[in-house]
Design an enzyme around this catalytic site. Structure first.
Site, PDB file in Angstrom:
ATOM      1  N   ASP A  68      -1.444 -10.227 -12.464  1.00 12.52           N
ATOM      2  CA  ASP A  68      -1.222 -11.323 -11.516  1.00 12.52           C
ATOM      3  C   ASP A  68      -2.142 -12.507 -11.813  1.00 12.52           C
ATOM      4  O   ASP A  68      -3.299 -12.308 -12.222  1.00 12.52           O
ATOM      5  CB  ASP A  68      -1.468 -10.859 -10.083  1.00 12.52           C
ATOM      6  N   TYR A 123      -8.103  -0.107 -11.626  1.00 11.65           N
ATOM      7  CA  TYR A 123      -8.388  -1.378 -10.970  1.00 11.65           C
ATOM      8  C   TYR A 123      -9.554  -1.248  -9.994  1.00 11.65           C
ATOM      9  O   TYR A 123      -9.823  -0.163  -9.472  1.00 11.65           O
ATOM     10  CB  TYR A 123      -7.170  -1.860 -10.166  1.00 11.65           C
ATOM     11  N   ASP A 143      -1.208 -11.456  -1.242  1.00  5.67           N
ATOM     12  CA  ASP A 143      -2.522 -11.804  -1.775  1.00  5.67           C
ATOM     13  C   ASP A 143      -3.027 -13.053  -1.066  1.00  5.67           C
ATOM     14  O   ASP A 143      -2.378 -13.571  -0.149  1.00  5.67           O
ATOM     15  CB  ASP A 143      -2.488 -11.978  -3.300  1.00  5.67           C
ATOM     16  N   ARG A 180      -1.251  -5.153  -4.981  1.00  3.96           N
ATOM     17  CA  ARG A 180      -0.973  -6.028  -3.834  1.00  3.96           C
ATOM     18  C   ARG A 180      -0.162  -5.287  -2.772  1.00  3.96           C
ATOM     19  O   ARG A 180      -0.421  -5.382  -1.572  1.00  3.96           O
ATOM     20  CB  ARG A 180      -0.205  -7.277  -4.283  1.00  3.96           C
TER      21      ARG A 180
END
Length: 242
Positions: free
Chosen positions: A44, A72, A86, A178
């Site tokens: 992203d 992550y 987000d 997300r």
């Protein structure tokens, strides 16, 4: 110029921007204006971290990295939902988070271990009928996206500092962090979105392997891992002549 370069993607640029800049360096270094360059799975724009970029013949092997697991580090901000899941989206709802307890956060995180079905964000690069979902969302026509099967191999709480929750996650391909933040906020009854996201590892390559994008783009060479090193995350077998 056949191999893979690991970029530490900065926030605010797309994966396609990174490909374009690396392509310019590859063309300059090789003298080949037709050299192929491609990513191995997008990250992203607001996110940072490990983004492997395949160069030359290595682009033929990109599929093996796309299918790999990823790790992550994320920050979930509770109390607000957004159109994009987000910090870049418009606010949809806001809620008070004062009643959220750490035990409830731990329970919500643990509930995601294993196999699950996840609905991707409406602002995503998924194609439906040849059309990108984010293009339709931007035009005010958000698509109904089908849930996808994902696997969360591990998820660990780092800190609860309301309204924020820091956690690490090791997930299969196709997992949207997300969307995970969105769903965790929903489980906790206050809504939420992904405030910060950093990819720590992709297909066996880590932050230690990554290079600053600006340094690469202004340099005169590319620090490439070979095509064989590119597949180091896969099982290997050494055979003799027989």
């Amino acid at each position: 110029m056949d191999g893979i370069v690991i970029v530490d993607k900065p926030a605010g640029v797309t994966s396609f921007d990174v490909v374009r800049r690396i392509r310019g360096v590859a063309r300059k270094c090789s003298g080949d204006r037709r050299i192929k360059v491609g990513h191995t799975g997008t990250l992203d724009p607001f996110a940072t971290g490990v983004l492997p970029i395949a160069v030359g013949k290595a682009t033929r092997l990109a599929q093996f990295l796309i299918d790999g697991d990823k790790r992550y580090r994320a920050t979930l901000r509770l109390g607000r939902t957004t159109t994009t899941d987000d910090s870049e989206g418009d606010t949809v709802e806001e809620h008070d988070v004062s009643g959220v307890e750490e035990g409830a956060v731990r329970t919500a995180l643990a509930s995601w271990l294993g196999e699950h079905s996840q609905t991707p964000p409406v602002y995503s690069a998924i194609k439906v009928g040849g059309v990108r979902a984010y293009n339709e969302a931007r035009a005010g026509r958000p698509m109904e996206l089908a849930p996808r099967d994902i696997v969360i191999h591990s998820i660990a709480l780092r800190a609860v500092r309301l309204p924020d929750v820091d956690f690490d996650v090791h997930a299969s391909k196709g997992t949207y962090i997300r969307a995970l933040c969105r769903d965790l906020g929903s489980q906790l009854g206050v809504g939420g979105y992904c405030l910060n996201l950093r990819r720590l590892d992709a297909a066996g390559f880590s932050e230690a392997d990554a290079h600053d994008l600006e340094a690469l783009a202004t340099g005169s060479t590319l620090p490439l891992f070979s095509c064989l090193q590119m597949l180091r995350g896969l099982p290997q077998m050494t055979v003799d002549a027989e």
